[in-house]
Write a protein that holds these residues in place. Structure first.
Motif, PDB file in Angstrom:
ATOM      1  N   GLU A 148     -38.675  57.175 -39.296  1.00 47.09           N
ATOM      2  CA  GLU A 148     -39.392  58.175 -40.097  1.00 47.09           C
ATOM      3  C   GLU A 148     -40.599  57.574 -40.809  1.00 47.09           C
ATOM      4  OE1 GLU A 148     -35.410  60.847 -40.913  1.00 47.09           O
ATOM      5  OE2 GLU A 148     -36.071  59.413 -42.425  1.00 47.09           O
ATOM      6  N   GLN A 149     -40.458  56.288 -41.198  1.00 47.93           N
ATOM      7  CA  GLN A 149     -41.558  55.615 -41.882  1.00 47.93           C
ATOM      8  C   GLN A 149     -42.633  55.134 -40.910  1.00 47.93           C
ATOM      9  OE1 GLN A 149     -41.895  55.250 -45.264  1.00 47.93           O
ATOM     10  NE2 GLN A 149     -40.128  56.614 -45.399  1.00 47.93           N
ATOM     11  N   GLY A 150     -42.304  55.165 -39.621  1.00 49.01           N
ATOM     12  CA  GLY A 150     -43.258  54.692 -38.608  1.00 49.01           C
ATOM     13  C   GLY A 150     -43.590  53.214 -38.744  1.00 49.01           C
ATOM     14  N   LEU A 151     -42.636  52.406 -39.187  1.00 49.19           N
ATOM     15  CA  LEU A 151     -42.914  50.984 -39.424  1.00 49.19           C
ATOM     16  C   LEU A 151     -43.006  50.183 -38.127  1.00 49.19           C
ATOM     17  CD1 LEU A 151     -40.417  50.258 -42.360  1.00 49.19           C
ATOM     18  CD2 LEU A 151     -42.832  50.889 -42.501  1.00 49.19           C
ATOM     19  N   SER A 152     -43.901  49.217 -38.121  1.00 53.65           N
ATOM     20  CA  SER A 152     -43.972  48.245 -37.026  1.00 53.65           C
ATOM     21  C   SER A 152     -43.339  46.959 -37.504  1.00 53.65           C
ATOM     22  CB  SER A 152     -45.417  47.936 -36.663  1.00 53.65           C
ATOM     23  OG  SER A 152     -45.928  48.979 -35.925  1.00 53.65           O
ATOM     24  N   LEU A 153     -42.434  46.414 -36.711  1.00 56.91           N
ATOM     25  CA  LEU A 153     -41.739  45.187 -37.113  1.00 56.91           C
ATOM     26  C   LEU A 153     -41.898  44.124 -36.036  1.00 56.91           C
ATOM     27  CD1 LEU A 153     -38.474  46.914 -38.405  1.00 56.91           C
ATOM     28  CD2 LEU A 153     -40.368  46.069 -39.799  1.00 56.91           C
ATOM     29  N   LYS A 154     -41.420  42.907 -36.354  1.00 61.91           N
ATOM     30  CA  LYS A 154     -41.539  41.808 -35.397  1.00 61.91           C
ATOM     31  C   LYS A 154     -40.580  41.963 -34.218  1.00 61.91           C
ATOM     32  CE  LYS A 154     -41.001  38.043 -37.660  1.00 61.91           C
ATOM     33  NZ  LYS A 154     -41.024  36.957 -38.595  1.00 61.91           N
ATOM     34  N   VAL A 155     -39.479  42.674 -34.449  1.00 62.04           N
ATOM     35  CA  VAL A 155     -38.514  42.906 -33.364  1.00 62.04           C
ATOM     36  C   VAL A 155     -38.110  44.379 -33.347  1.00 62.04           C
ATOM     37  CG1 VAL A 155     -37.510  40.582 -33.319  1.00 62.04           C
ATOM     38  CG2 VAL A 155     -36.543  42.309 -34.840  1.00 62.04           C
ATOM     39  N   ASN A 156     -37.558  44.801 -32.214  1.00 67.19           N
ATOM     40  CA  ASN A 156     -37.018  46.159 -32.115  1.00 67.19           C
ATOM     41  C   ASN A 156     -35.657  46.199 -32.793  1.00 67.19           C
ATOM     42  OD1 ASN A 156     -39.124  47.200 -30.265  1.00 67.19           O
ATOM     43  ND2 ASN A 156     -38.343  45.517 -28.997  1.00 67.19           N
TER      44      ASN A 156
END
Ligand SMILES: [Zn+2]
Length: 414
Positions: free
Chosen positions: A115-123
């Motif tokens: 929901e926050q649409g965050l991009s992270l280093k891993v899935n």
């Protein structure tokens, strides 16, 4: 953790409505659940989970061992994931919290991050492992995933081969599919599991969260006391070589021994088999099912030595011989220090009190630790009850645990 992350929280209402809907599947009159692995109720719970994953617009993957994964592609497209999970199967007539809490909290974490649409280093992956509770093969799903499970394990299930085969076909699984479920460890960035404590320590110490340092090792042994069969009416009591006396004296002595010399460890005599097993015959042989658990291998070694010395004393006192046959030895498994550190930071950020502790029960995290950094978050179990319909955790504690899972996952994945 950056500022946006630190204000994130799980959606308590959605989490609760998921929890209550799931508890109805295989729900019992006593308020628990009966969902043994691969039973109709368990498969229904998994169909329900698939539906929730689809409604959350997450990708679903079911591997050869039947493990259900919800996937959130919030990282690079290399298939690497940080796994968050637990299990939907229960012991017979178990409680509603053991397992489902961790699976639903994991799903909730994925939904919030999506929901926050965050991009992270891993899935991120929320995973529901198959047969955690050893209905057929202990930790079948997680051990299949780590590649630790072998054909021999599948050929020697806890129940009969026939029942196991029937259950597999009901679930659409095959032995070769299970053995092919092993995953490349490079694709596993780590594993986090939220679970109820199943003991009393958090309540007694008034702590919100337990951070697991080690999952204890378990050794199971068959001990045999050997005496002489005699007429139970004509042989004077003081002339008998009564194997039951040795087994009973041993059982009483090991309780005192462990309380005095190994106060943070446990011992159990779970079964005795008498031979010839008759009212009118002095028992010639008694087979004792002995199990003990401790958090370090050298402690297990010392316990084993002390327990066997006790067996020798009990045998000598009643003129018996004794033998020991090793059955199973599971080494203690340490949780990863960096994962523990991430959980500590999550507790501090959320203003929750915590304590470091070992887990006396086994969990999928112990298999997962063999292929990547693993950690566990415990929440209090009212009265310490578990594997029973009396299992209960306050809803606020469930939400605290899910928020710690969210924050620890963000720390590890960022
Ligand atoms: Zn469990």
């Amino acid at each position: 953790m950056n500022k946006t992350f630190s204000t994130l929280r799980i959606n308590q209402d959605r989490f609760r409505s998921h929890f209550e809907a799931l508890a109805k599947i295989g729900g019992t009159a006593e308020g628990g659940v009966h969902r043994p692995a691969l039973s109709e109720a368990h498969l229904e719970a998994r169909r329900w989970l698939k539906k929730q994953i689809a409604q959350a617009h997450l990708e679903i993957k079911i591997d050869g061992a039947g493990n259900h994964h919800a996937l959130l592609g919030c990282g690079p497209q290399d298939g690497t994931g940080l796994l968050l999970g637990s299990h939907l199967d229960s012991v017979p007539n178990g409680g509603r919290f053991d397992g489902p809490l961790g699976v639903l909290a994991a799903l909730e974490v994925l939904q919030v991050i999506k929901e926050q649409g965050l991009s992270l280093k891993v899935n991120l992956e929320a995973v529901d492992f198959t047969d955690e509770e050893d209905c057929f093969v202990s930790y079948m799903g997680s051990r299949a995933l780590t590649g630790d499970l072998k054909r021999h394990d599948l050929q020697n299930p806890s129940k009969s081969r026939d029942l196991f085969q029937q259950a597999l076909s009901r679930a659409g699984l095959t032995e070769s599919g299970i053995l092919a479920a092993a995953r490349d460890p490079k694709t596993v960035a780590g594993y986090l599991e939220l679970h109820i404590e199943q003991g009393n320590r958090l309540i007694e110490q008034r702590k919100d969260i337990g951070i697991v340092t080690t999952i204890v090792g378990i050794r199971s042994r068959w001990l045999k006391f050997l005496g002489r069969a005699d007429h139970a009416g004509t042989t004077p009591v003081n002339r008998r070589r009564d194997a039951a006396q040795g087994a009973a004296a041993f059982t009483l002595a090991v309780r005192d021994l462990v309380m005095k010399d190994f106060p943070d460890s446990v011992v159990n005599v779970g079964n005795m088999e008498f031979a010839p097993a008759a009212f009118n015959v002095v028992p010639e042989a008694v087979k004792v099912a002995l199990q003990f658990r401790a958090d370090e291998n050298n402690k297990l070694d010392r316990m084993e030595k002390a327990l066997l010395e006790e067996a020798g004393r009990a045998a000598q006192r009643f003129g018996l011989r004794w033998e020991m046959a090793p059955l199973e030895s599971i080494a203690p498994v340490d949780m990863n220090p960096k994962v523990q550190e991430a959980i500590i930071r999550a507790c501090e950020n959320l203003n929750l009190s915590y304590v470091m502790l070992s887990s006396g029960a086994g969990h999928d995290a112990q298999s997962m630790a063999s292929i990547g950094p693993a950690g566990m978050i415990f929440v209090p179990s009212a009265g310490g009850f578990s594997h029973s319909p009396r299992e209960f955790t306050e809803w606020q504690d469930c939400c605290n645990g899910a928020n710690v899972l969210l924050h620890a996952a963000l720390t590890l994945a960022h």
